[in-house]
Write an enzyme that holds these catalytic residues in place. Structure first.
Site, PDB file in Angstrom:
ATOM      1  N   GLY A 133       2.833  -1.264   4.246  1.00  0.00           N
ATOM      2  CA  GLY A 133       2.857   0.148   3.876  1.00  0.00           C
ATOM      3  C   GLY A 133       4.270   0.602   3.539  1.00  0.00           C
ATOM      4  O   GLY A 133       4.768   0.401   2.437  1.00  0.00           O
ATOM      5  N   GLY A 134       4.934   1.191   4.510  1.00  0.00           N
ATOM      6  CA  GLY A 134       6.233   1.824   4.283  1.00  0.00           C
ATOM      7  C   GLY A 134       7.246   0.935   3.575  1.00  0.00           C
ATOM      8  O   GLY A 134       7.959   1.396   2.673  1.00  0.00           O
ATOM      9  N   HIS A 188      -9.357   0.948   4.919  1.00  0.00           N
ATOM     10  CA  HIS A 188      -8.096   1.130   5.643  1.00  0.00           C
ATOM     11  C   HIS A 188      -8.349   2.050   6.843  1.00  0.00           C
ATOM     12  O   HIS A 188      -9.145   2.984   6.762  1.00  0.00           O
ATOM     13  CB  HIS A 188      -7.046   1.737   4.701  1.00  0.00           C
ATOM     14  CG  HIS A 188      -5.670   1.704   5.293  1.00  0.00           C
ATOM     15  ND1 HIS A 188      -5.258   2.602   6.240  1.00  0.00           N
ATOM     16  CD2 HIS A 188      -4.616   0.872   5.064  1.00  0.00           C
ATOM     17  CE1 HIS A 188      -4.012   2.327   6.580  1.00  0.00           C
ATOM     18  NE2 HIS A 188      -3.600   1.273   5.886  1.00  0.00           N
ATOM     19  N   GLY A 210       2.631   2.020  10.671  1.00  0.00           N
ATOM     20  CA  GLY A 210       3.583   3.110  10.493  1.00  0.00           C
ATOM     21  C   GLY A 210       4.305   3.516  11.760  1.00  0.00           C
ATOM     22  O   GLY A 210       4.941   4.561  11.807  1.00  0.00           O
ATOM     23  N   ASN A 212       0.872  -1.186   0.000  1.00  0.00           N
ATOM     24  CA  ASN A 212       0.000   0.000   0.000  1.00  0.00           C
ATOM     25  C   ASN A 212       0.903   1.229   0.000  1.00  0.00           C
ATOM     26  O   ASN A 212       1.513   1.553   1.018  1.00  0.00           O
ATOM     27  CB  ASN A 212      -0.885  -0.036   1.255  1.00  0.00           C
ATOM     28  CG  ASN A 212      -1.688   1.241   1.436  1.00  0.00           C
ATOM     29  OD1 ASN A 212      -1.791   2.060   0.520  1.00  0.00           O
ATOM     30  ND2 ASN A 212      -2.255   1.409   2.614  1.00  0.00           N
ATOM     31  N   TRP A 213       0.985   1.880  -1.146  1.00  0.00           N
ATOM     32  CA  TRP A 213       1.891   3.042  -1.252  1.00  0.00           C
ATOM     33  C   TRP A 213       1.297   4.299  -0.624  1.00  0.00           C
ATOM     34  O   TRP A 213       1.969   5.313  -0.531  1.00  0.00           O
ATOM     35  CB  TRP A 213       2.234   3.287  -2.729  1.00  0.00           C
ATOM     36  CG  TRP A 213       3.318   2.392  -3.248  1.00  0.00           C
ATOM     37  CD1 TRP A 213       3.720   1.196  -2.721  1.00  0.00           C
ATOM     38  CD2 TRP A 213       4.162   2.626  -4.382  1.00  0.00           C
ATOM     39  NE1 TRP A 213       4.749   0.666  -3.457  1.00  0.00           N
ATOM     40  CE2 TRP A 213       5.037   1.528  -4.485  1.00  0.00           C
ATOM     41  CE3 TRP A 213       4.254   3.642  -5.337  1.00  0.00           C
ATOM     42  CZ2 TRP A 213       6.007   1.428  -5.498  1.00  0.00           C
ATOM     43  CZ3 TRP A 213       5.213   3.548  -6.349  1.00  0.00           C
ATOM     44  CH2 TRP A 213       6.082   2.447  -6.418  1.00  0.00           C
ATOM     45  N   LYS A 214       0.027   4.241  -0.226  1.00  0.00           N
ATOM     46  CA  LYS A 214      -0.634   5.424   0.360  1.00  0.00           C
ATOM     47  C   LYS A 214      -0.438   6.635  -0.558  1.00  0.00           C
ATOM     48  O   LYS A 214      -0.440   6.479  -1.770  1.00  0.00           O
ATOM     49  CB  LYS A 214      -0.111   5.669   1.779  1.00  0.00           C
ATOM     50  CG  LYS A 214      -0.114   4.402   2.640  1.00  0.00           C
ATOM     51  CD  LYS A 214       0.134   4.659   4.078  1.00  0.00           C
ATOM     52  CE  LYS A 214       0.232   3.348   4.829  1.00  0.00           C
ATOM     53  NZ  LYS A 214       0.242   3.479   6.266  1.00  0.00           N
ATOM     54  N   GLU A 253      -5.202  -5.226  10.737  1.00  0.00           N
ATOM     55  CA  GLU A 253      -4.187  -4.192  10.906  1.00  0.00           C
ATOM     56  C   GLU A 253      -4.440  -3.432  12.202  1.00  0.00           C
ATOM     57  O   GLU A 253      -5.238  -2.476  12.222  1.00  0.00           O
ATOM     58  CB  GLU A 253      -4.225  -3.210   9.740  1.00  0.00           C
ATOM     59  CG  GLU A 253      -3.949  -3.839   8.396  1.00  0.00           C
ATOM     60  CD  GLU A 253      -3.393  -2.813   7.423  1.00  0.00           C
ATOM     61  OE1 GLU A 253      -2.279  -3.001   6.951  1.00  0.00           O
ATOM     62  OE2 GLU A 253      -4.074  -1.815   7.172  1.00  0.00           O
ATOM     63  N   GLU A 297      -6.753   4.416   8.028  1.00  0.00           N
ATOM     64  CA  GLU A 297      -6.515   5.846   7.773  1.00  0.00           C
ATOM     65  C   GLU A 297      -7.746   6.480   7.120  1.00  0.00           C
ATOM     66  O   GLU A 297      -8.081   7.627   7.408  1.00  0.00           O
ATOM     67  CB  GLU A 297      -5.250   6.017   6.909  1.00  0.00           C
ATOM     68  CG  GLU A 297      -4.002   5.724   7.725  1.00  0.00           C
ATOM     69  CD  GLU A 297      -2.781   5.355   6.916  1.00  0.00           C
ATOM     70  OE1 GLU A 297      -2.812   5.438   5.673  1.00  0.00           O
ATOM     71  OE2 GLU A 297      -1.775   4.969   7.549  1.00  0.00           O
ATOM     72  N   SER A 337       3.583  -2.421  10.245  1.00  0.00           N
ATOM     73  CA  SER A 337       5.042  -2.398  10.403  1.00  0.00           C
ATOM     74  C   SER A 337       5.711  -3.719  10.029  1.00  0.00           C
ATOM     75  O   SER A 337       6.693  -4.123  10.658  1.00  0.00           O
ATOM     76  CB  SER A 337       5.428  -1.973  11.826  1.00  0.00           C
ATOM     77  OG  SER A 337       4.977  -0.659  12.088  1.00  0.00           O
TER      78      SER A 337
END
Ligand code: PEP
Length: 249
Positions: A230-231, A94, A170, A11-13, A164, A96, A209
Site C-alpha cells: 500500500g503506502g 481487500h 498501514g 495498491n494506491w487506494k 494481509e 478495507e 506494511s
C-alpha cells in the site's frame, strides 16, 4: 505473467493524481531495468487509462470490480469496463472493502468469478484481525475466508491470493517471518487440498506494511511469492527497492 514468478503489486487506494503518474513512469523504468519480477500498480479508477500510457511493461490493475457486466449499480465499475480502460489485474476483497463496504466472502467470490471469467489476474485478499490472532483463531479465520471467497474455475497464472493481516495494514506493524511462514503454509495446504497440483502453482502474496527494510526477509519465507504493497507503492523511491528485493530473492 509466469507461474509463481514473484509479483509485486502496488495498491494506491484512494490516493494519486495525474501529476503523480510520473511515479508510474519511474516504477516502470526501474522494473524494466531490474527484470525477473512481475510488477503491477493499481491506481484509482480515474487514473487507470492515463496510467496505462506510462506503464511500459508493468501491469495496471484496479482495486475492485462489480460482479455484473452492466446494470443499475450506481458508482460501480464492471470487468468489461476495466478491461476497456486497460486494466489487466484486479484486487478483490481487500480488508478495507470488507469493512467499509461490508463485502462478504460470497460478494468477493462473485467479483472474483467475474474478474477471472474476464481474463483478469485476480488478487483475492484474506487476513485476520488482531483480536482473532490473539484468540488463536487466525488460521481458521483465513481458511474460512479462502473457502468462501475463492472460485472453483480459473486459468493458470490468473488466481493470486494475498495474505494481509488486518492489524499490519498501514500500521507499520509487520507479521514476523515465523507467523508469515505458518500462514502461507496453511494457505498453500488449503489451495492444494481444494485444487490439487494447480493449487501448488497459485501465487501467495504477503501484504501489510511491506517496506524496503523488511522486504528481503519476507521474500525469503517459503511460499511468499511476492507482496501487495500500500503506502510504500506511492513513490518509485519506496517501491523500487521492494521490486529489487523480490528480484534478488
Ligand atoms: C494494502 O493496502 O494492501 C497494504 C498492504 O497497505 P500497507 O502496505 O500500507 O500496509
Amino acid at each position: 505473467m509466469h507461474l509463481r514468478r514473484k509479483l509485486v503489486a502496488g495498491n494506491w487506494k484512494m490516493n494519486g493524481s495525474l501529476g503523480q503518474l510520473a511515479e508510474v513512469s519511474a516504477i516502470a523504468e526501474a522494473a524494466r531495468a531490474t527484470g525477473g519480477v512481475d510488477v503491477a500498480v493499481c491506481p484509482p479508477f480515474t487514473l487507470l487509462a492515463p496510467a496505462l500510457t506510462r506503464a511500459g511493461g508493468i501491469t495496471i490493475g484496479a482495486q475492485d470490480c462489480h460482479a455484473a457486466a452492466s446494470g443499475p449499480h450506481t458508482g460501480c465499475v464492471s470487468v468489461p469496463m476495466l478491461k476497456e480502460a486497460g486494466a489487466r489485474l484486479v484486487i478483490c476483497g481487500h480488508s478495507e472493502r470488507r469493512a467499509d463496504q461490508h463485502e462478504t466472502d460470497a460478494d468477493v467470490r462473485a467479483k472474483a468469478e467475474a474478474a477471472l471469467g474476464g481474463g483478469l489476474v485476480t488478487i483475492i485478499c484474506v487476513g485476520e484481525s488482531e483480536a482473532e490472532r490473539a484468540a488463536g483463531g487466525h488460521l481458521a479465520r483465513v481458511e474460512a475466508q479462502l473457502a468462501g471467497s475463492l472460485p472453483d474455475d480459473w486459468e493458470e497464472g490468473e488466481l493470486v491470493v494475498a495474505y494481509e493481516p488486518i492489524w499490519a495494514i498501514g500500521t507499520g506493524k509487520v507479521a514476523t517471518a515465523v507467523d508469515v511462514a505458518e500462514m502461507h503454509a496453511a494457505i498453500r495446504a488449503a489451495l492444494v487440498a481444494r485444487y490439487g497440483d494447480r493449487g501448488a502453482r497459485v501465487r501467495i502474496l504477503y501484504g501489510g506494511s511491506v517496506k524496503a527494510e523488511n522486504a528481503a526477509e519476507l521474500f525469503a519465507v517459503a511460499d511468499v511469492d511476492g507482496a501487495l504493497v500500500g503506502g510504500a507503492s506511492l513513490t518509485a523511491a519506496q517501491f523500487v527497492p521492494i521490486i529489487e528485493a523480490a528480484a534478488a530473492s
